[in-house]
Enzyme design. Structure first.
Site, mmCIF file in Angstrom:
data_model
loop_
_atom_site.group_PDB
_atom_site.id
_atom_site.type_symbol
_atom_site.label_atom_id
_atom_site.label_comp_id
_atom_site.label_asym_id
_atom_site.label_seq_id
_atom_site.Cartn_x
_atom_site.Cartn_y
_atom_site.Cartn_z
ATOM 1 N N CYS B 77 0.831 -1.210 0.000
ATOM 2 C CA CYS B 77 0.000 0.000 0.000
ATOM 3 C C CYS B 77 0.867 1.264 0.000
ATOM 4 O O CYS B 77 1.569 1.521 -0.950
ATOM 5 C CB CYS B 77 -0.989 -0.025 1.159
ATOM 6 S SG CYS B 77 -2.275 1.224 0.988
ATOM 7 N N HIS B 185 -3.974 -4.832 -0.263
ATOM 8 C CA HIS B 185 -3.610 -5.377 1.051
ATOM 9 C C HIS B 185 -3.671 -6.896 1.020
ATOM 10 O O HIS B 185 -4.731 -7.463 1.233
ATOM 11 C CB HIS B 185 -4.559 -4.829 2.124
ATOM 12 C CG HIS B 185 -4.331 -3.379 2.406
ATOM 13 N ND1 HIS B 185 -3.390 -2.950 3.307
ATOM 14 C CD2 HIS B 185 -4.872 -2.268 1.864
ATOM 15 C CE1 HIS B 185 -3.370 -1.630 3.328
ATOM 16 N NE2 HIS B 185 -4.260 -1.190 2.465
ATOM 17 N N GLU B 187 -2.724 -8.885 3.175
ATOM 18 C CA GLU B 187 -3.065 -9.380 4.519
ATOM 19 C C GLU B 187 -4.570 -9.356 4.760
ATOM 20 O O GLU B 187 -5.051 -9.908 5.735
ATOM 21 C CB GLU B 187 -2.312 -8.570 5.591
ATOM 22 C CG GLU B 187 -2.814 -7.148 5.873
ATOM 23 C CD GLU B 187 -2.360 -6.084 4.865
ATOM 24 O OE1 GLU B 187 -1.850 -6.459 3.783
ATOM 25 O OE2 GLU B 187 -2.531 -4.890 5.164
#
Lengths: 253, 203
Positions: B77, B185, B187
């Site tokens: 990001c 992202h 994650e």
């Protein structure tokens, strides 16, 4: 293509989900982590957890719970309920929440939106608005305090103001539609969604899969949130997404 | 394997640490030069604002360190944006690892009869990644969905190894030697995201 988001919403009280899902393997009073994992596996795009714990004392279990959710779930989630200031938000975000949602506190202290956005970034500040149309074809007003207190704020004005103050997203709940299962409030959702440059999550009234299709097409919503239709298994997320995809609504499969 | 997540004043590092934990990796969070240089893998996450993030990196002396890393390095990001040449956000000179520039989405750029309403910014939600190449995307199919939240993007260029379309086509991922970066992202991107992180750890 950016997809429309499907968001199950779970109410937490004293660390447990208030309405459990009526499925096997999952308890009637659900475990927030277990339910979140279930929904993530089903294809939910995001999760919202609202803490409706009444006492300050019991609220202390929220942060470790948020940490457990973050540890176990690999999609974004938002936490809200009773947030009154920077300290609350800081704790939630540091525990791993991706976004927080504020409602009454934003109305009573609008500058709080700006403060939060400046400190944590707009992307994690969701302003929730409970709105009600008091007479047919009349104005939509903002209500606070869990829908108990009417304000003189018009929905459109408050939505625009929240955006200007730094909100990253609007969670728009029509009190007229919430719980009816007769469909979302399409017109006001469309008006507000098209007026703003930030995404709008529509909430209140989901009863059928077609209601979701309508709120994305006619309501121009960026995301749709529902609770009971998902919790009671009346609508299953994979089927819902198939239904939407058949109508050429972009969804993540 | 020793994985270090670079510590600076950027938010949401916890989710990256948890994602690594789910893959069985206990990463350490550090702004210590020695520790960073000794790591097997380095992750450079970030949610925040470019100019203040660069200021913080200069203050801690990490600017030079991050540019001389030889191990696999993954920006996420804001991390990706800081690895570019320059960002429009705060008119910031960045680390210049990638030659691409970072611009702000212009919602009014595209106006067609079919789309009279401007696009929304930030670009928030799940979008598809395309024209994938490189080890980061091993086993990932074209048009897989990943999760985005951002208002600025890196332009596409020589080092682009995945693209996404929103208003215009932008770099979903960049790659140069041992340096990798993703705008989305991983994650928070479900199984696809896990696989991408795993691919990075396998480099």
């Amino acid at each position: 293509m950016l997809s429309k988001r499907i968001i199950p919403c779970m109410d937490i009280r004293d660390g447990k989900i208030v309405k459990g899902i009526n499925f096997e393997q999952i308890r009637e009073v659900g475990d927030p982590v277990e339910m979140g994992q279930y929904y993530a596996a089903q294809g939910a795009d995001e999760l919202v957890y609202l803490d409706i714990t009444a006492t300050h004392e019991k609220r202390k279990i929220l942060l470790p719970l948020v940490k457990e959710i973050a540890r176990n779930i690999n999609i974004p989630f938002t936490v809200g309920g009773g947030i009154s200031g920077m300290e609350d938000v800081n704790g939630l975000l540091h525990s791993g929440a991706d976004k927080i949602t504020i409602n009454s506190a934003a109305v009573s202290k609008p500058q709080m939106i700006t403060e939060l956005a400046r400190n944590f970034g707009s992307q994690c500040i969701v302003v929730a608005m409970d709105i009600k149309q008091t007479d047919k074809n009349g104005c939509w007003f903002v209500y606070t305090n869990g829908g108990r207190t009417k304000t003189e704020l018009k929905a459109q004005e408050w939505a625009r103001q929240a955006e200007e103050l730094g909100a990253g997203e609007i969670l728009l709940t029509s009190m007229n539609h919430d719980g009816t299962k007769n469909g979302f409030a399409l017109e006001i959702t469309r008006e507000i969604s098209n007026m703003l440059n930030i995404p709008v999550i529509a909430s209140g009234g989901a009863g059928t899969m077609q209601h979701f299709a309508e709120v994305f097409t006619q309501g121009c919503a960026d995301a749709a949130l529902a609770a009971s239709v998902f919790h009671y298994g009346e609508i299953k997320i994979p089927e819902l997404k198939n239904h939407l995809q058949k109508q050429h609504i972009p969804v993540r499969m | 394997m020793k994985v270090v997540v670079v510590k600076y004043n950027a938010g949401n590092v916890q989710s990256v640490l948890f994602a690594l934990q789910r893959l069985g990796i206990t990463a350490s969070l550090s702004d210590n030069t020695e520790e960073i240089l000794k790591a097997d893998k380095i992750i450079f996450p970030g949610v925040g604002e470019a100019s203040s993030a660069m200021k913080e990196l200069s203050r801690t002396g990490l600017t030079a360190v991050l540019r001389q890393i030889k191990q696999p390095f993954l920006g996420i990001c804001l991390g990706l944006q800081l690895m570019c040449r320059h960002s429009e956000e705060g008119d910031t000179n960045c680390l210049n690892i990638f030659e691409e520039d970072v611009k702000r989405f212009n919602p009014h750029e595209v106006k067609t009869p079919a789309r009279s309403i401007p696009y929304k910014v930030p670009h928030t939600g799940w979008n598809t990644i395309n024209t994938l190449h490189g080890n980061l995307f091993k086993g990932i199919s074209e048009n897989s969905y990943v999760y985005y939240v951002h208002s600025y993007y890196a332009e596409t260029g020589q080092q682009t190894c995945a693209t996404t379309g929103y208003i215009n086509s932008f770099s979903a991922a960049l790659m140069k030697d041992n340096y990798y970066a993703v705008q989305f992202h991983p994650e928070k991107s479900g199984e696809t995201g896990n696989q991408i992180i795993k691919n990075f750890l396998d480099l």
